[in-house]
Design a protein around this motif. Structure first.
Motif, PDB file in Angstrom:
ATOM      1  N   UNK A  46     -20.009   3.606   5.443  1.00  0.00           N
ATOM      2  CA  UNK A  46     -20.026   4.360   4.012  1.00  0.00           C
ATOM      3  C   UNK A  46     -18.677   5.068   3.583  1.00  0.00           C
ATOM      4  N   UNK A  47     -18.201   5.752   4.834  1.00  0.00           N
ATOM      5  CA  UNK A  47     -17.117   6.564   4.395  1.00  0.00           C
ATOM      6  C   UNK A  47     -15.857   5.375   3.919  1.00  0.00           C
ATOM      7  N   UNK A  48     -15.655   4.345   4.683  1.00  0.00           N
ATOM      8  CA  UNK A  48     -14.811   3.275   4.381  1.00  0.00           C
ATOM      9  C   UNK A  48     -15.131   2.711   2.878  1.00  0.00           C
ATOM     10  N   UNK A  49     -16.406   2.442   2.548  1.00  0.00           N
ATOM     11  CA  UNK A  49     -16.645   2.122   1.219  1.00  0.00           C
ATOM     12  C   UNK A  49     -16.298   3.171   0.225  1.00  0.00           C
ATOM     13  N   UNK A  50     -16.775   4.480   0.440  1.00  0.00           N
ATOM     14  CA  UNK A  50     -16.247   5.432  -0.670  1.00  0.00           C
ATOM     15  C   UNK A  50     -14.754   5.522  -0.808  1.00  0.00           C
ATOM     16  N   UNK A  51     -13.981   5.372   0.204  1.00  0.00           N
ATOM     17  CA  UNK A  51     -12.582   5.304   0.228  1.00  0.00           C
ATOM     18  C   UNK A  51     -11.983   4.236  -0.647  1.00  0.00           C
ATOM     19  N   UNK A  52     -12.630   3.109  -0.415  1.00  0.00           N
ATOM     20  CA  UNK A  52     -12.411   1.662  -1.068  1.00  0.00           C
ATOM     21  C   UNK A  52     -12.668   1.819  -2.540  1.00  0.00           C
ATOM     22  N   UNK A  53     -13.693   2.142  -2.795  1.00  0.00           N
ATOM     23  CA  UNK A  53     -14.335   2.408  -4.166  1.00  0.00           C
ATOM     24  C   UNK A  53     -13.398   3.233  -4.915  1.00  0.00           C
ATOM     25  N   UNK A  54     -12.763   4.513  -4.281  1.00  0.00           N
ATOM     26  CA  UNK A  54     -11.999   5.395  -4.785  1.00  0.00           C
ATOM     27  C   UNK A  54     -10.808   4.875  -4.921  1.00  0.00           C
ATOM     28  N   UNK A  55     -10.312   3.641  -4.528  1.00  0.00           N
ATOM     29  CA  UNK A  55      -9.111   3.143  -4.750  1.00  0.00           C
ATOM     30  C   UNK A  55      -8.006   3.747  -3.649  1.00  0.00           C
ATOM     31  N   UNK A  56      -8.594   4.224  -2.705  1.00  0.00           N
ATOM     32  CA  UNK A  56      -7.580   4.965  -1.795  1.00  0.00           C
ATOM     33  C   UNK A  56      -7.139   3.698  -0.493  1.00  0.00           C
ATOM     34  N   UNK A  57      -7.738   2.592  -0.772  1.00  0.00           N
ATOM     35  CA  UNK A  57      -7.492   1.645   0.504  1.00  0.00           C
ATOM     36  C   UNK A  57      -7.203   0.168  -0.258  1.00  0.00           C
ATOM     37  N   UNK A 113       0.742  -1.171   0.071  1.00  0.00           N
ATOM     38  CA  UNK A 113      -0.034  -0.038  -0.078  1.00  0.00           C
ATOM     39  C   UNK A 113       0.777   1.322   0.197  1.00  0.00           C
ATOM     40  N   UNK A 114       1.915   1.208   0.707  1.00  0.00           N
ATOM     41  CA  UNK A 114       2.759   2.412   0.870  1.00  0.00           C
ATOM     42  C   UNK A 114       3.484   2.703  -0.445  1.00  0.00           C
ATOM     43  N   UNK A 115       3.715   1.701  -1.121  1.00  0.00           N
ATOM     44  CA  UNK A 115       4.319   1.905  -2.526  1.00  0.00           C
ATOM     45  C   UNK A 115       3.306   2.400  -3.458  1.00  0.00           C
ATOM     46  N   UNK A 116       2.002   1.739  -3.352  1.00  0.00           N
ATOM     47  CA  UNK A 116       1.274   2.328  -4.212  1.00  0.00           C
ATOM     48  C   UNK A 116       0.458   3.895  -3.698  1.00  0.00           C
ATOM     49  N   UNK A 117       1.307   4.167  -2.833  1.00  0.00           N
ATOM     50  CA  UNK A 117       0.612   5.700  -2.106  1.00  0.00           C
ATOM     51  C   UNK A 117      -0.834   5.563  -1.681  1.00  0.00           C
ATOM     52  N   UNK A 118      -1.331   4.473  -1.152  1.00  0.00           N
ATOM     53  CA  UNK A 118      -2.571   4.459  -0.767  1.00  0.00           C
ATOM     54  C   UNK A 118      -2.568   4.189   0.692  1.00  0.00           C
ATOM     55  N   UNK A 119      -3.696   4.015   1.346  1.00  0.00           N
ATOM     56  CA  UNK A 119      -3.992   3.616   2.636  1.00  0.00           C
ATOM     57  C   UNK A 119      -4.013   2.014   2.760  1.00  0.00           C
ATOM     58  N   UNK A 120      -3.700   1.533   4.048  1.00  0.00           N
ATOM     59  CA  UNK A 120      -3.688  -0.054   3.849  1.00  0.00           C
ATOM     60  C   UNK A 120      -4.843  -0.403   4.433  1.00  0.00           C
ATOM     61  N   UNK A 121      -5.307  -0.322   5.648  1.00  0.00           N
ATOM     62  CA  UNK A 121      -6.325  -0.983   5.991  1.00  0.00           C
ATOM     63  C   UNK A 121      -7.449  -0.074   6.906  1.00  0.00           C
ATOM     64  N   UNK A 148       0.437   3.757  11.121  1.00  0.00           N
ATOM     65  CA  UNK A 148      -0.197   4.349   9.846  1.00  0.00           C
ATOM     66  C   UNK A 148      -0.690   3.555   9.060  1.00  0.00           C
ATOM     67  N   UNK A 149      -0.552   2.097   9.550  1.00  0.00           N
ATOM     68  CA  UNK A 149      -1.374   1.227   8.832  1.00  0.00           C
ATOM     69  C   UNK A 149      -2.808   1.232   8.650  1.00  0.00           C
TER      70      UNK A 149
END
Lengths: 343, 426
Positions: B258-269, B184-192, B246-247
């Motif tokens: 819902x916020x978690x779902x939106x972040x995941x769908x936006x490719x941020x997780x 995740x870190x390499x991809x620049x997104x949040x992990x979990x 920060x994981x």
């Protein structure tokens, strides 16, 4: 909630003048009629206000239901004395072996004084800010200029939006990926940081309620005759002096009534923080007001919640009482002063 | 003086209204006397009470039942879609001993409270349910103090959503998942992320962390506090450490479902713990950027699958019902294979019958079903306690402080235990 429940005391004739028996009789008949007409509303008020208040006070002296260890079923708690009040005011809890201990974090009792200070903090800050901004808006709306009607309508829009909708709007604005962070180019956790969450509530409340203040102050401004200002100008008063010596004393009655309403409203604040931050922030309770605490407690036991709502009632009543005493004398003095000035 | 007096009256009126809004119903509690023994064999029309029927499954079911039972018709009373309002509506009707609330749909976390109030008909004797075909954890969620009070109707379990384009094989343990966070870190997104805002979702996530590590919050009786021990601490420590490193990204402290779902769908997780409802949305949402690149796996645990918290609803019979024999037959009908199949195909509601999870055609329609089975089989119900509202509050307040770093795990768990104890001590 509105103040539409005010029952004006029947006016009695003050001046003594010889009147004929017929008129006196008619007056007495009128007074009796007035009583008949008022009775229904008094009965209604007794039912919808008196009964819940009395019932809450009675419940607050009952223990909440406890478990019967043998059956695992709830049994009535019985008479509690001032136990429920001690639970809130002195943070007294019972541990498993029945000893009185100080309420541990995570028990609602431990949050009482925090909720009191949060509520008073919100009240003080929002009322001061809203009064200052409201006065400024009122001065703008009071001027004659092109597009005044439009400005007046625009200023009133936030007040016309239901609080729940306002809270949800600001909830989206203050979300992590929301407008607030985008515009400010920051990464603030508005609903979970201790002070950020408090300011979020204050900002949203100010946005919503300033128009109310502006409206009431505007009403006060509009009854000031233009001649008073002209006379002040002729006497050589600067605009600063005109504000302090002419405007402020003349709008004082309207201003104080507006501030009283806002203070009482702010002390009861529930919906805005409940929806915007869920009472959270900081260690989890940075925006928990007294009313939010009451609603939380209702889920855990009605009787203890009744004690808390009675305490809340008394706190607000004391504040209102102090306020009305000061306000009352002020109102009277101003009127007398005005009358003297007029003579 | 008149103005002042009017103000006083106005003030009093406003205050009165304020207080009037604050009082709840009358005093509660007390045993229901003989109500649990009455009307056991009576048949006749009944009412079924449930929250808003969002997936439109209840009415067709009731139509079917009514066609087959013209003398024992079921009327549907639909409540609002807010869980708190449903709860309060049930409480008010039970307090009024309303005989028209025959069969009620209760959230798994209300079962203990309603049972201890004496409002639910114990499912014993002639009302004993056949639980042999059900997923065992769902039966536990309807059992209080050794007696079953509510019949599992629908279930729900958490799953791990992951990005299969970045992580080809999903992690099976928490430690492996934390290692994958480098990706995740390499991809620049949040992990979990899960649900860590201070609300019921936090209790769900904390209970999962604790249960996965072999700890518990309260004992089987719903009263004995067991959270203050090394296993529970180790579970909570995992969440705390993940936040610290920060994981789990810092903003996840504000996430609900819902916020978690939106972040995941936006490719941020990279990883997201959420309920099955996310699956269809992430596949079909126009804004979803992970439509073809996400997969589902069981929650990661110590060595194998983690212990999900159990969601879902149970059906219970009111002790005040006048036609309990009909009510019992209707509850059995809700649990029948036919109904359960209808729930899952029509409403995507997780079934409580174990066999349906292996049904080939259902698996084709809902590809996450086998993952969900693992989740629900390993699931642990949240405490079935009459003091659940106080327990969840104690867990939320203290776990929240711990994951924010305002409190040590030791202190948080100690306070949690003390707060739960004060609640059950009254």
């Amino acid at each position: 909630m509105s103040a539409s429940n005010v029952v004006a005391p029947p006016t009695t004739p003050t001046r003594k003048r010889p009147v004929r028996a017929g008129i006196r009789k008619a007056r007495r008949g009128q007074a009796r009629w007035a009583i008949y007409l008022i009775v229904p509303s008094i009965v209604l008020l007794a039912v919808v206000i008196g009964y819940p208040v009395v019932s809450a006070i009675i419940m607050s002296f009952q223990k909440d239901a406890g478990l019967d260890p043998a059956t695992g079923l709830f049994v009535q708690g019985g008479f509690a004395g001032f136990e429920n009040y001690a639970h809130w005011l002195l943070q007294q809890c019972m541990n498993a072996s029945g000893q009185t201990i100080s309420c541990p974090p995570g028990n609602l009792g431990s949050q009482f004084w925090n909720a009191v200070s949060v509520t008073f903090f919100f009240t003080a800050v929002t009322v001061v800010v809203e009064t200052a901004l409201g006065m400024w808006f009122a001065f703008i709306m009071n001027r004659t200029f092109r597009g005044r009607a439009l400005v007046r309508a625009a200023i009133l829009v936030p007040w016309a939006i239901p609080t729940a909708v306002t809270a949800k709007l600001w909830f989206f604005i203050f979300s992590v990926a929301g407008v607030a962070n985008a515009v400010l180019n920051t990464h603030i956790l508005w609903v979970s940081d201790e002070w950020a969450s408090r300011f979020a509530v204050i900002i949203a409340d100010t946005w919503k309620t300033t128009p109310f203040m502006a409206l009431l102050i505007l009403a006060g401004l509009q009854v000031i005759p233009e001649e008073v200002y002209e006379a002040a100008k002729v006497d050589g008063a600067t605009s600063w002096q005109r504000f302090w010596q002419v405007t402020l004393p003349l709008i004082r009655p309207a201003l104080l009534v507006a501030v009283l309403f806002r203070v009482l409203d702010a002390l009861r604040i529930y919906d805005l923080p409940a929806i915007l931050t869920h009472g959270g922030g900081g260690t989890g309770n940075a925006t928990t007001t007294l009313s939010i605490l009451v609603v939380d407690q209702i889920r855990q036991g009605f009787n203890s919640a009744s004690a808390l709502s009675t305490i809340t009632f008394i706190i607000i009543f004391i504040v209102a009482f102090i306020f009305v005493r000061i306000l009352g004398t002020n109102v009277v003095r101003t009127q007398e002063a005005q009358q003297k000035g007029a003579k | 003086m008149k103005a002042a007096r009017v103000s006083v009256i106005a003030g009093a009126a406003i205050l009165g209204l304020a207080l009037a809004g604050c009082t709840g119903g009358g005093s509660s509690g007390g045993s229901s006397g003989g109500a649990a023994g009455a009307n056991l064999t009576d048949k006749g029309p009944i009412t079924y009470v449930q929250g808003k029927d969002n997936s439109s499954v209840v009415r067709p079911l009731i139509d079917k039942w009514n066609a087959a039972h013209p003398n024992e018709k079921v009327t549907f009373k639909e409540q609002s879609d807010q869980a708190d309002q449903q709860h309060d509506d049930l409480v008010q009707h039970f307090q009024a001993k309303d005989p028209n609330y025959d069969v009620v749909d209760v959230d798994v976390v209300w079962t203990g409270e309603f049972a201890a109030k004496g409002w639910l008909q114990p499912l014993t004797g002639s009302f004993k349910m056949d639980n042999s075909k059900l997923v065992a954890s769902t039966v536990d969620s309807g059992t209080y103090n050794g007696t079953q009070y509510a019949a599992p109707q629908t279930s729900d379990g958490g799953m791990l959503y992951y990005r299969k384009d970045l992580v080809p094989t999903p992690p099976t343990t928490w430690d492996a998942m934390m290692k994958d966070c480098d990706i995740a870190k390499q991809a620049g997104i949040g992990c979990y992320a899960g649900q860590f805002a201070k609300y019921e979702g936090l209790t769900v996530n904390v209970a999962e962390a604790i249960n996965t590590n072999g700890g518990t919050i309260v004992g089987k009786d719903g009263k004995t506090v067991t959270v203050d021990n090394a296993k529970a601490k180790a579970g909570l420590t995992r969440l705390v450490d993940a936040f610290k490193s920060g994981n789990i990204p810092a903003e996840a402290i504000t996430y609900q479902e819902e916020q978690g779902r939106q972040a995941f769908e936006a490719g941020k997780l990279l990883f997201l713990r959420n309920w099955p409802y996310v699956y269809n949305l992430a596949k079909t949402d126009g804004s979803s950027m992970v439509k073809d690149t996400f997969g589902v796996a069981p929650l990661p645990g110590m060595t194998g699958p983690g212990a999900s918290s159990l969601g879902g609803h149970n059906a219970a019979i009111s002790v005040y019902s006048k036609h309990k024999a009909t009510a019992f037959a209707f509850v059995q009908f809700l649990q029948s294979e036919e109904t359960q199949k209808f729930f899952v195909t029509q409403g995507s509601l997780a079934p409580v019958l174990a066999s349906l999870y292996d049904d080939a055609s259902l698996n084709q329609q809902l590809p996450y079903l086998s993952t969900l089975k693992t989740s629900i089989e390993n699931a642990v119900p949240r405490p079935v306690s009459p003091f659940y509202p106080a327990i969840t509050k104690a867990v939320q307040d203290n776990a929240y402080a711990a994951v924010k770093g305002d409190k040590t795990v030791d202190q948080a768990v100690k306070d949690m235990a003390a707060a739960i104890q004060t609640a059950s001590a009254g």
